[in-house]
Design an enzyme around this catalytic site. Structure first.
Site, PDB file in Angstrom:
ATOM      1  N   HIS A 294       0.951  -1.375   0.010  1.00  0.00           N
ATOM      2  CA  HIS A 294       0.227  -0.063   0.001  1.00  0.00           C
ATOM      3  C   HIS A 294       0.935   1.421   0.288  1.00  0.00           C
ATOM      4  O   HIS A 294       2.230   1.261   0.276  1.00  0.00           O
ATOM      5  CB  HIS A 294      -1.085   0.119   1.177  1.00  0.00           C
ATOM      6  CG  HIS A 294      -0.132   0.050   2.399  1.00  0.00           C
ATOM      7  ND1 HIS A 294       0.378   1.073   3.070  1.00  0.00           N
ATOM      8  CD2 HIS A 294       0.178  -1.014   3.478  1.00  0.00           C
ATOM      9  CE1 HIS A 294       1.039   0.776   4.155  1.00  0.00           C
ATOM     10  NE2 HIS A 294       0.849  -0.442   4.182  1.00  0.00           N
TER      11      HIS A 294
ATOM     12  N   GLU B  94      -2.091  -7.224   7.209  1.00  0.00           N
ATOM     13  CA  GLU B  94      -0.482  -7.115   7.757  1.00  0.00           C
ATOM     14  C   GLU B  94      -0.478  -8.194   8.958  1.00  0.00           C
ATOM     15  O   GLU B  94      -1.465  -8.588   9.487  1.00  0.00           O
ATOM     16  CB  GLU B  94      -0.487  -5.692   8.180  1.00  0.00           C
ATOM     17  CG  GLU B  94       1.115  -5.575   8.812  1.00  0.00           C
ATOM     18  CD  GLU B  94       2.177  -5.694   8.137  1.00  0.00           C
ATOM     19  OE1 GLU B  94       2.458  -7.146   7.796  1.00  0.00           O
ATOM     20  OE2 GLU B  94       2.922  -4.788   7.588  1.00  0.00           O
TER      21      GLU B  94
END
Length: 226
Positions: free
Chosen positions: A8, A82
């Site tokens: 990202h 994550e």
């Protein structure tokens, strides 16, 4: 299939060095939005059948320009998140960052039984990321973009990709909107096609002043993790 794995864009937590892994997560910065727009242009020639994102808002914001350009929907997929920071969540102090990085380093050394304090083990992380990737492969796409997270991508790719002479060491940073391209599947294995560790839209879109512990498993620059 062809799997494009993108980290990202820059978030406010990346700048402050906070371990932001919980839902929904912080937004992209202005630089992060510029990185997302540049990334869409950088991969414009890549064929894509689908775009997958984690449940965290930063992956949606990063993938949005590409989805708009292609007329594709974003598909949130559980398992692409994550590595959970557990007890270290939203901390930026030395002990927390060292504890997080040290746990990931232990997994990369092969000790997948080790558990992030208050979080998941290496086995649990790989199982849920494997399941997510398998569902993407089973969907029958020729090529898909996956927008995920720094430590998660580094750990999964380093563990699941076949050795490649051009693959960087695990200590090399994976900057915001970095892109790893693999081809293969779970049965035949994953081969590296390319590994762009800097923003795919250009290195001028990088922020060397950011703390960003999940993007750099070697913050001291000494070639060691943990």
């Amino acid at each position: 299939m062809r799997l494009l794995l993108m980290r990202h864009g820059q978030t406010h937590a990346n700048v402050s060095g906070e371990l932001d892994t919980a839902h929904p997560g912080l937004d992209l910065t202005d630089l992060g939005r510029a990185q997302a727009a540049a990334a869409a242009q950088a991969i414009a020639e890549e064929h894509l059948d689908a775009i997958y994102v984690s449940s965290r808002v930063r992956t949606h914001q990063t993938a949005a320009p590409t989805a708009e350009d292609r007329g594709l929907d974003l598909t949130p997929l559980e398992g692409l998140e994550e590595i959970a920071a557990g007890d270290f969540e939203m901390r930026s102090d030395h002990d927390a960052v060292a504890g997080y990085i040290g746990t990931v380093a232990t997994w990369l050394d092969g000790d997948l039984d080790h558990r992030m304090p208050g979080g998941e083990s290496g086995h649990e992380f790989l199982a849920r990321f494997d399941a997510a990737v398998r569902s993407i492969v089973d969907a029958g796409h020729r090529a898909a973009l996956v927008v995920s997270h720094g430590a998660a991508l580094r750990t999964w790719v380093s563990t699941r990709m076949r050795p490649h002479p051009d693959a960087p060491p695990a200590t090399q940073p994976l900057h915001n909107t970095a892109l790893i391209v693999l081809e293969g599947d779970h049965e035949s294995g994953w081969e590296m096609v390319s590994w762009q560790g800097h923003p795919v839209g250009g290195e001028l879109l990088d922020d060397p002043s950011a703390e960003d512990p999940t993007g750099d498993l070697d913050p001291d620059g000494d070639g060691e993790i943990g």
